[in-house]
Motif scaffolding. Structure first.
Motif, PDB file in Angstrom:
ATOM      1  N   ASN A  72      -3.786   3.695   2.015  1.00  0.00           N
ATOM      2  CA  ASN A  72      -4.425   2.814   0.925  1.00  0.00           C
ATOM      3  C   ASN A  72      -3.614   1.415   1.366  1.00  0.00           C
ATOM      4  O   ASN A  72      -2.265   1.319   1.525  1.00  0.00           O
ATOM      5  CB  ASN A  72      -4.063   3.031  -0.332  1.00  0.00           C
ATOM      6  N   ARG A  73      -4.334   0.424   1.896  1.00  0.00           N
ATOM      7  CA  ARG A  73      -3.683  -0.905   2.162  1.00  0.00           C
ATOM      8  C   ARG A  73      -4.347  -1.983   1.436  1.00  0.00           C
ATOM      9  O   ARG A  73      -5.583  -2.302   1.156  1.00  0.00           O
ATOM     10  CB  ARG A  73      -4.020  -1.049   3.641  1.00  0.00           C
ATOM     11  N   LEU A  74      -3.455  -2.674   0.684  1.00  0.00           N
ATOM     12  CA  LEU A  74      -3.673  -3.849  -0.004  1.00  0.00           C
ATOM     13  C   LEU A  74      -3.239  -5.169   0.542  1.00  0.00           C
ATOM     14  O   LEU A  74      -2.132  -5.178   0.900  1.00  0.00           O
ATOM     15  CB  LEU A  74      -3.402  -3.774  -1.633  1.00  0.00           C
ATOM     16  N   HIS A  75      -3.995  -6.285   0.378  1.00  0.00           N
ATOM     17  CA  HIS A  75      -3.645  -7.522   1.150  1.00  0.00           C
ATOM     18  C   HIS A  75      -3.447  -8.580  -0.181  1.00  0.00           C
ATOM     19  O   HIS A  75      -4.628  -8.670  -1.109  1.00  0.00           O
ATOM     20  CB  HIS A  75      -4.697  -7.843   1.886  1.00  0.00           C
ATOM     21  N   TYR A  76      -2.407  -9.070  -0.547  1.00  0.00           N
ATOM     22  CA  TYR A  76      -2.184 -10.064  -1.501  1.00  0.00           C
ATOM     23  C   TYR A  76      -1.720 -11.468  -0.860  1.00  0.00           C
ATOM     24  O   TYR A  76      -1.213 -11.341   0.082  1.00  0.00           O
ATOM     25  CB  TYR A  76      -1.059  -9.661  -2.355  1.00  0.00           C
ATOM     26  N   GLY A  91       0.943  -1.323   0.018  1.00  0.00           N
ATOM     27  CA  GLY A  91       0.136   0.109   0.048  1.00  0.00           C
ATOM     28  C   GLY A  91       0.751   1.252  -0.005  1.00  0.00           C
ATOM     29  O   GLY A  91       2.459   1.175  -0.231  1.00  0.00           O
ATOM     30  N   SER A  92       0.190   2.312   0.357  1.00  0.00           N
ATOM     31  CA  SER A  92       1.058   3.706   0.495  1.00  0.00           C
ATOM     32  C   SER A  92       0.214   4.686   1.119  1.00  0.00           C
ATOM     33  O   SER A  92      -0.970   4.514   1.740  1.00  0.00           O
ATOM     34  CB  SER A  92       1.247   3.994  -1.089  1.00  0.00           C
ATOM     35  N   ASN A  93       0.900   5.763   1.410  1.00  0.00           N
ATOM     36  CA  ASN A  93       0.201   6.873   2.077  1.00  0.00           C
ATOM     37  C   ASN A  93       0.185   8.117   1.102  1.00  0.00           C
ATOM     38  O   ASN A  93       1.650   8.468   1.113  1.00  0.00           O
ATOM     39  CB  ASN A  93       0.839   7.214   3.546  1.00  0.00           C
ATOM     40  N   PRO A  94      -0.668   8.425   0.644  1.00  0.00           N
ATOM     41  CA  PRO A  94      -0.513   9.571  -0.353  1.00  0.00           C
ATOM     42  C   PRO A  94      -0.103  10.979   0.177  1.00  0.00           C
ATOM     43  O   PRO A  94      -0.694  12.213  -0.214  1.00  0.00           O
ATOM     44  CB  PRO A  94      -2.040   9.615  -0.929  1.00  0.00           C
TER      45      PRO A  94
END
Length: 196
Positions: free
Chosen positions: A87-91, A77-80
């Motif tokens: 934003n947190r994505l889990h894969y 993810g990232s912090n804009p």
């Protein structure tokens, strides 16, 4: 003469198979991730911390080379660069790493495919599901180094770079827009191998 050659070939094949069976170790790995989004359509994105954990099989091909497939749960993810926004994505990642070994020290590289299982956007204390805006599959590559024996503890540092864009394309009027945004992650981890 042919029978002797066939017999020698059979013995050599069985010896190689036996050696290959004894040169496989299974293991566990876990550690910290430091990830971000990169690409033309990112704006002042900052790295965020997460974690990853999973299992692997290290298959010795020769004394120098090994193949290590893995199944890893990985947070990205990232912090804009906006206060209280992430934003947190889990894969579930499936790296296919090829190792060059030197008495436990290894260098690795290979392809990777990731399957998106969840995605959230967090603003302050409110979390929103944003999975529908991202592609379900992420293709990438890995490169790293570390120390790992066939039995016992190990340590490694790996970089995961995305090749494919992670947001879904969308259509505005007659124009289809595909933003250039990819995953980028550093992973520092410990392993434990159960020797073969």
């Amino acid at each position: 003469m042919k029978k002797i050659l066939y017999t020698l070939a059979l013995v050599a094949g069985l010896s190689s198979a036996a050696r290959a069976q004894s040169d496989v170790s299974l293991g566990l790995k876990a550690g910290a991730s430091y990830s971000n989004f990169v690409g033309k359509q990112t704006f002042n994105e900052e790295y965020i911390f997460g974690f990853h954990a999973g299992v692997f099989a290290n298959i010795g091909l020769t004394n120098l080379f090994a193949f290590q497939p893995e199944i890893i749960y990985s947070q990205k993810g990232s912090n804009p660069n906006i206060t209280d926004f992430k934003n947190r994505l889990h894969y579930v990642d499936v790296p296919l790493a090829f190792h060059v070994n030197a008495n436990g020290l290894f260098f690795e590289a290979g392809p990777q495919v990731g399957f998106l299982v969840a995605a959230q956007q967090k603003v302050a204390n409110t979390s929103t599901d944003i999975k529908s805006g991202f592609n379900a599959v992420d293709f990438g590559y890995l490169a790293g180094l570390g120390y790992q024996r066939k039995t016992g503890l190990g340590i490694g540092l790996r970089y995961n770079g995305g090749i494919t864009n992670i947001p879904k394309a969308y259509t505005t009027g007659n124009v289809t827009v595909q933003n250039n945004v990819r995953n980028s992650a550093f992973q520092l981890y410990l392993t434990y191998s159960f020797g073969g």
